[in-house]
Design a protein around this motif. Structure first.
Motif, PDB file in Angstrom:
ATOM      1  N   ILE A 194      28.826 -61.113  82.214  1.00  0.00           N
ATOM      2  CA  ILE A 194      29.697 -60.781  83.343  1.00  0.00           C
ATOM      3  C   ILE A 194      30.983 -60.205  82.750  1.00  0.00           C
ATOM      4  O   ILE A 194      31.955 -60.936  82.518  1.00  0.00           O
ATOM      5  CB  ILE A 194      29.992 -62.024  84.205  1.00  0.00           C
ATOM      6  N   PRO A 195      31.035 -58.910  82.462  1.00  0.00           N
ATOM      7  CA  PRO A 195      32.160 -58.309  81.732  1.00  0.00           C
ATOM      8  C   PRO A 195      33.522 -58.541  82.380  1.00  0.00           C
ATOM      9  O   PRO A 195      34.509 -58.789  81.673  1.00  0.00           O
ATOM     10  CB  PRO A 195      31.806 -56.810  81.710  1.00  0.00           C
ATOM     11  N   PHE A 196      33.579 -58.440  83.696  1.00  0.00           N
ATOM     12  CA  PHE A 196      34.875 -58.598  84.363  1.00  0.00           C
ATOM     13  C   PHE A 196      35.435 -60.004  84.159  1.00  0.00           C
ATOM     14  O   PHE A 196      36.625 -60.194  83.920  1.00  0.00           O
ATOM     15  CB  PHE A 196      34.730 -58.285  85.859  1.00  0.00           C
ATOM     16  N   LEU A 197      34.577 -60.989  84.214  1.00  0.00           N
ATOM     17  CA  LEU A 197      35.011 -62.370  83.964  1.00  0.00           C
ATOM     18  C   LEU A 197      35.378 -62.560  82.494  1.00  0.00           C
ATOM     19  O   LEU A 197      36.320 -63.301  82.168  1.00  0.00           O
ATOM     20  CB  LEU A 197      33.910 -63.356  84.365  1.00  0.00           C
ATOM     21  N   GLN A 198      34.666 -61.905  81.594  1.00  0.00           N
ATOM     22  CA  GLN A 198      35.005 -61.972  80.175  1.00  0.00           C
ATOM     23  C   GLN A 198      36.421 -61.450  79.937  1.00  0.00           C
ATOM     24  O   GLN A 198      37.215 -62.077  79.228  1.00  0.00           O
ATOM     25  CB  GLN A 198      34.008 -61.146  79.353  1.00  0.00           C
ATOM     26  N   LYS A 199      36.725 -60.305  80.535  1.00  0.00           N
ATOM     27  CA  LYS A 199      38.059 -59.713  80.377  1.00  0.00           C
ATOM     28  C   LYS A 199      39.112 -60.589  81.039  1.00  0.00           C
ATOM     29  O   LYS A 199      40.217 -60.766  80.504  1.00  0.00           O
ATOM     30  CB  LYS A 199      38.075 -58.314  80.995  1.00  0.00           C
ATOM     31  N   PHE A 200      38.783 -61.147  82.185  1.00  0.00           N
ATOM     32  CA  PHE A 200      39.696 -62.028  82.911  1.00  0.00           C
ATOM     33  C   PHE A 200      40.059 -63.241  82.054  1.00  0.00           C
ATOM     34  O   PHE A 200      41.238 -63.599  81.926  1.00  0.00           O
ATOM     35  CB  PHE A 200      39.032 -62.463  84.216  1.00  0.00           C
ATOM     36  N   CYS A 201      39.076 -63.858  81.447  1.00  0.00           N
ATOM     37  CA  CYS A 201      39.309 -65.028  80.593  1.00  0.00           C
ATOM     38  C   CYS A 201      40.067 -64.643  79.320  1.00  0.00           C
ATOM     39  O   CYS A 201      40.948 -65.384  78.854  1.00  0.00           O
ATOM     40  CB  CYS A 201      37.986 -65.692  80.229  1.00  0.00           C
ATOM     41  N   GLU A 202      39.724 -63.494  78.761  1.00  0.00           N
ATOM     42  CA  GLU A 202      40.419 -63.035  77.558  1.00  0.00           C
ATOM     43  C   GLU A 202      41.908 -62.847  77.820  1.00  0.00           C
ATOM     44  O   GLU A 202      42.750 -63.279  77.024  1.00  0.00           O
ATOM     45  CB  GLU A 202      39.806 -61.713  77.066  1.00  0.00           C
ATOM     46  N   ASN A 203      42.243 -62.211  78.940  1.00  0.00           N
ATOM     47  CA  ASN A 203      43.653 -62.001  79.283  1.00  0.00           C
ATOM     48  C   ASN A 203      44.378 -63.329  79.468  1.00  0.00           C
ATOM     49  O   ASN A 203      45.541 -63.476  79.079  1.00  0.00           O
ATOM     50  CB  ASN A 203      43.767 -61.154  80.550  1.00  0.00           C
ATOM     51  N   GLN A 204      43.695 -64.284  80.081  1.00  0.00           N
ATOM     52  CA  GLN A 204      44.297 -65.609  80.266  1.00  0.00           C
ATOM     53  C   GLN A 204      44.566 -66.281  78.916  1.00  0.00           C
ATOM     54  O   GLN A 204      45.647 -66.848  78.693  1.00  0.00           O
ATOM     55  CB  GLN A 204      43.375 -66.479  81.121  1.00  0.00           C
ATOM     56  N   MET A 205      43.615 -66.217  78.010  1.00  0.00           N
ATOM     57  CA  MET A 205      43.797 -66.857  76.702  1.00  0.00           C
ATOM     58  C   MET A 205      44.871 -66.164  75.880  1.00  0.00           C
ATOM     59  O   MET A 205      45.655 -66.820  75.187  1.00  0.00           O
ATOM     60  CB  MET A 205      42.456 -66.886  75.953  1.00  0.00           C
ATOM     61  N   LEU A 206      44.935 -64.843  75.961  1.00  0.00           N
ATOM     62  CA  LEU A 206      45.975 -64.112  75.235  1.00  0.00           C
ATOM     63  C   LEU A 206      47.353 -64.433  75.795  1.00  0.00           C
ATOM     64  O   LEU A 206      48.327 -64.584  75.053  1.00  0.00           O
ATOM     65  CB  LEU A 206      45.713 -62.606  75.320  1.00  0.00           C
ATOM     66  N   GLY A 207      47.433 -64.535  77.117  1.00  0.00           N
ATOM     67  CA  GLY A 207      48.717 -64.793  77.753  1.00  0.00           C
ATOM     68  C   GLY A 207      49.244 -66.191  77.510  1.00  0.00           C
ATOM     69  O   GLY A 207      50.457 -66.419  77.594  1.00  0.00           O
ATOM     70  N   SER A 208      48.364 -67.133  77.219  1.00  0.00           N
ATOM     71  CA  SER A 208      48.786 -68.525  77.017  1.00  0.00           C
ATOM     72  C   SER A 208      48.635 -68.993  75.578  1.00  0.00           C
ATOM     73  O   SER A 208      48.723 -70.183  75.293  1.00  0.00           O
ATOM     74  CB  SER A 208      47.970 -69.444  77.937  1.00  0.00           C
ATOM     75  N   LEU A 209      48.403 -68.066  74.656  1.00  0.00           N
ATOM     76  CA  LEU A 209      48.173 -68.419  73.257  1.00  0.00           C
ATOM     77  C   LEU A 209      49.402 -69.097  72.653  1.00  0.00           C
ATOM     78  O   LEU A 209      50.517 -68.571  72.703  1.00  0.00           O
ATOM     79  CB  LEU A 209      47.831 -67.157  72.458  1.00  0.00           C
ATOM     80  N   ASN A 210      49.203 -70.292  72.083  1.00  0.00           N
ATOM     81  CA  ASN A 210      50.283 -71.017  71.420  1.00  0.00           C
ATOM     82  C   ASN A 210      49.697 -71.890  70.307  1.00  0.00           C
ATOM     83  O   ASN A 210      48.480 -71.893  70.093  1.00  0.00           O
ATOM     84  CB  ASN A 210      51.083 -71.864  72.428  1.00  0.00           C
TER      85      ASN A 210
END
Length: 279
Positions: A194-210
């Motif tokens: 599900i590419p759109f969900l993959q990109k959605f999750c990737e953006n979330q992880m990048l935005g909250s990376l700590n």
């Protein structure tokens, strides 16, 4: 005081951009106030906004100084219309979520892996969102009588499955749900393509990376073969080695993922070498 806007000095020799004289400061304030008032006027007079913009653009032929302002208003109006159109589309598509929530004409049951209740869904939508789901639904088992009309996603619990279905039906997910289930959703998105969900999750992880979640992101990106996310997480870990490596979380991570621990070590040595070369 030298001004970065009206100074006669060459551009490269001008003072920093935040250094301006009183006259330019007052002029900027006037332009911002005027623009804000005009934009508000355009938004509050929908019946006459076209006339307002047309009048400004017509006047620009005799007064070129307002041409840019007229074009700016036109651009604002176009952006506003695009935003309203997007909202209308989202509201229109929200009917799918209603169909899921109210179990309208559902024809398939999706069962989680923790013996929780199944969730009714729609074959057509699942097939449209994922080729993997389409292949499963086209198989002989799912074409059998209603007694076999169930798909089990054993890797997801009830809450994770509910979030997955909500995303498939709406294309979005509440922030608190994403933060809680982003790792399981990312794995599901990879497994069921599900590419759109993959990109959605990737953006979330990048935005909250700590420093507290970098190892988790690295592990998930490796599991999902997400090269760009893995590279970002690895670089972040290398830049914050002291805060990450000397923790109990890293000890557990190293035992579970020896190959990633080796990659972190190698990346750290390469980083140290590069920094020495630049000194």
């Amino acid at each position: 005081m030298d001004c970065s806007i009206c100074s006669a000095m060459p551009f490269i020799l001008r003072p920093p951009r935040n250094t301006i004289c009183a006259a330019c400061y007052e002029g900027a304030r006037t332009i911002i106030t005027l623009t804000t008032n005009k934009v508000d006027h355009v938004e509050n007079t929908k019946g006459s906004d076209n006339k307002t913009i047309t009048g400004l653009l017509s006047a620009s032929s005799s007064n070129p100084s307002i041409k840019g302002f007229g074009n700016a208003l036109k651009w604002v109006k176009e952006m506003k219309e695009m935003e309203e159109e997007s909202k209308e589309k989202l509201n229109y598509l929200s009917g799918f979520v209603v169909a899921l929530r109210d179990h309208i004409h559902t024809d398939i049951l999706i069962k989680p892996g923790n013996d929780a209740p199944s969730i009714p869904a729609h074959r057509a939508l699942l097939a449209a969102r994922s080729d993997i789901f389409k292949n499963i639904l086209d198989s002989d088992g799912c074409k059998a009588p209603p007694s076999n009309n169930t798909i089990t996603l054993s890797e997801l619990n009830y809450d994770e499955l509910e979030c997955l279905l909500e995303f498939l039906y709406s294309g979005d997910l509440a922030k608190e749900k994403v933060e809680k289930h982003v790792y399981s959703l990312s794995i599901a998105a990879d497994k069921y393509e599900i590419p759109f969900l993959q990109k959605f999750c990737e953006n979330q992880m990048l935005g909250s990376l700590n420093t507290s979640n970098a190892l988790d992101v690295l592990e998930i990106s490796d599991t999902c073969s997400n090269t760009s996310l893995k590279e970002t997480a690895l670089n972040f870990i290398v830049k914050n080695m002291e805060d990450i490596v000397f923790t109990a979380r890293f000890d557990a991570f190293a035992l579970k993922n020896p190959h990633l621990t080796v990659q972190i070590t190698r990346a750290s040595f390469i980083d140290i070498k590069n920094r020495r070369l630049t000194v």
